[in-house]
Design an enzyme around this catalytic site. Structure first.
Site, PDB file in Angstrom:
ATOM      1  N   ARG A 255      66.296 -28.459   5.529  1.00 21.79           N
ATOM      2  CA  ARG A 255      65.141 -29.182   4.995  1.00 21.79           C
ATOM      3  C   ARG A 255      65.369 -30.672   5.087  1.00 21.79           C
ATOM      4  O   ARG A 255      66.492 -31.146   4.876  1.00 21.79           O
ATOM      5  CB  ARG A 255      64.921 -28.787   3.541  1.00 21.79           C
ATOM      6  CG  ARG A 255      64.198 -27.477   3.422  1.00 21.79           C
ATOM      7  CD  ARG A 255      63.852 -27.222   2.010  1.00 21.79           C
ATOM      8  NE  ARG A 255      65.036 -27.456   1.165  1.00 21.79           N
ATOM      9  CZ  ARG A 255      65.178 -26.936  -0.029  1.00 21.79           C
ATOM     10  NH1 ARG A 255      64.262 -26.182  -0.519  1.00 21.79           N
ATOM     11  NH2 ARG A 255      66.259 -27.175  -0.748  1.00 21.79           N
TER      12      ARG A 255
ATOM     13  N   ASP B 230      70.229 -16.873  -4.252  1.00 25.36           N
ATOM     14  CA  ASP B 230      70.520 -17.456  -2.942  1.00 25.36           C
ATOM     15  C   ASP B 230      71.451 -16.509  -2.164  1.00 25.36           C
ATOM     16  O   ASP B 230      72.610 -16.317  -2.533  1.00 25.36           O
ATOM     17  CB  ASP B 230      71.171 -18.827  -3.095  1.00 25.36           C
ATOM     18  CG  ASP B 230      71.242 -19.545  -1.752  1.00 25.36           C
ATOM     19  OD1 ASP B 230      70.605 -20.590  -1.615  1.00 25.36           O
ATOM     20  OD2 ASP B 230      71.927 -19.035  -0.833  1.00 25.36           O
TER      21      ASP B 230
ATOM     22  N   ASP C 136      74.693 -18.191  -0.642  1.00 27.41           N
ATOM     23  CA  ASP C 136      75.687 -18.528  -1.670  1.00 27.41           C
ATOM     24  C   ASP C 136      76.349 -17.285  -2.250  1.00 27.41           C
ATOM     25  O   ASP C 136      77.558 -17.266  -2.490  1.00 27.41           O
ATOM     26  CB  ASP C 136      75.046 -19.342  -2.802  1.00 27.41           C
ATOM     27  CG  ASP C 136      74.874 -20.798  -2.408  1.00 27.41           C
ATOM     28  OD1 ASP C 136      75.551 -21.244  -1.461  1.00 27.41           O
ATOM     29  OD2 ASP C 136      74.066 -21.488  -3.048  1.00 27.41           O
TER      30      ASP C 136
END
Ligand code: URA
Length: 246
Positions: free
Chosen positions: A136, A237, A240
């Site tokens: 991003r 996530d 993660d």
């Protein structure tokens, strides 16, 4: 125990209501998009439960995720098969089935996609592999995704199928950029098969609105996306939790 706790503490209704909502979301979207396939095996249900439980520690998360991704990888690869064939079995009888295609390559969206790519590589160790890195843009308000890097197999347009892998489809921003990257490299839209562990309606609509001819195969379609752009109920996530970087 995990299932009971999840039901007791669910803020949005009981188990039956949730199951009904999930079935409605899935069948409505599958009716709307003929190129969407939501897998529905019993084995996935228990694996998903373990993945979604926030108490599942890293080693177990990885173990169950690997098992689940193997099933998804096999199904996605089977979707790539294009030819029927008949063989003779040792009993002297005929057996008809699909020929696994070797005219397929796999492309992962770094980093979480690499976990799903490993599952594909377990099934087809010599498959040609490409990588796409999208992040991003934190300097813009929209935080729109930017393509940082792509290394695709040479002559990628010549493959019968290109298997794109990323475990989570949330808003669809990265997915659309990845698909566009493949198309810019000459891949035809209808030859792209996108394998996803968990997706949501927002991501499905976003991708199919722009690329109606790709095929999406997913092990779960969740009902929503929260204000932080996490899939709900989701699993947090994926990268993660899988790579132990929480
Ligand atoms: N990516 C994730 O890892 N999880 C989500 O819920 C959405 C995107």
């Amino acid at each position: 125990v995990a299932a009971k706790e999840a039901t007791r503490t669910a803020p949005w209704g009981g188990k039956k209501a949730k199951e009904k909502r999930a079935r409605t979301t899935t069948s409505a979207l599958e009716a709307q998009y003929s190129r969407l396939e939501v897998l529905n095996m019993k084995s996935l249900k228990s694996l998903h439960l373990m993945l979604r439980d926030r108490r599942t520690p890293h080693a177990q998360f990885k173990h169950f995720a690997d098992r689940l991704m193997r099933i998804l990888a096999e199904e996605a690869l089977a979707t790539c098969a294009m030819e029927y064939a008949t063989v003779w079995t040792p009993t002297g009888a005929e057996y008809s089935g699909m020929v696994p295609t070797n005219n397929v390559c796999a492309v992962s969206i770094i980093r979480a996609g690499d976990a799903l790519l490993d599952a594909v590589l377990h099934c087809v160790p010599s498959i040609a592999v490409g990588k796409i890195l999208i992040q991003r843009n934190e300097n813009t308000i929209e935080k729109s995704p930017i393509l940082f890097y792509s290394k695709l197999p040479p002559r990628i347009a010549g493959y019968g199928r290109v298997l794109l892998v990323d475990p989570m489809l949330a808003t669809g921003g990265s997915a659309k950029l990845a698909i566009q990257t493949l198309i810019n490299a000459g891949v035809e839209e209808q030859n792209i098969i996108f394998a996803i562990v968990v997706c949501c309606p927002q991501g499905i609509h976003a991708v199919f609105e722009e690329f109606p001819h790709i095929k999406i195969i997913t092990s779960a379609l969740d009902p929503d996306l929260n204000e932080y752009k996490y899939i709900v109920p989701g699993l947090g996530d994926y990268g993660d939790r899988y790579y132990n970087t929480l």
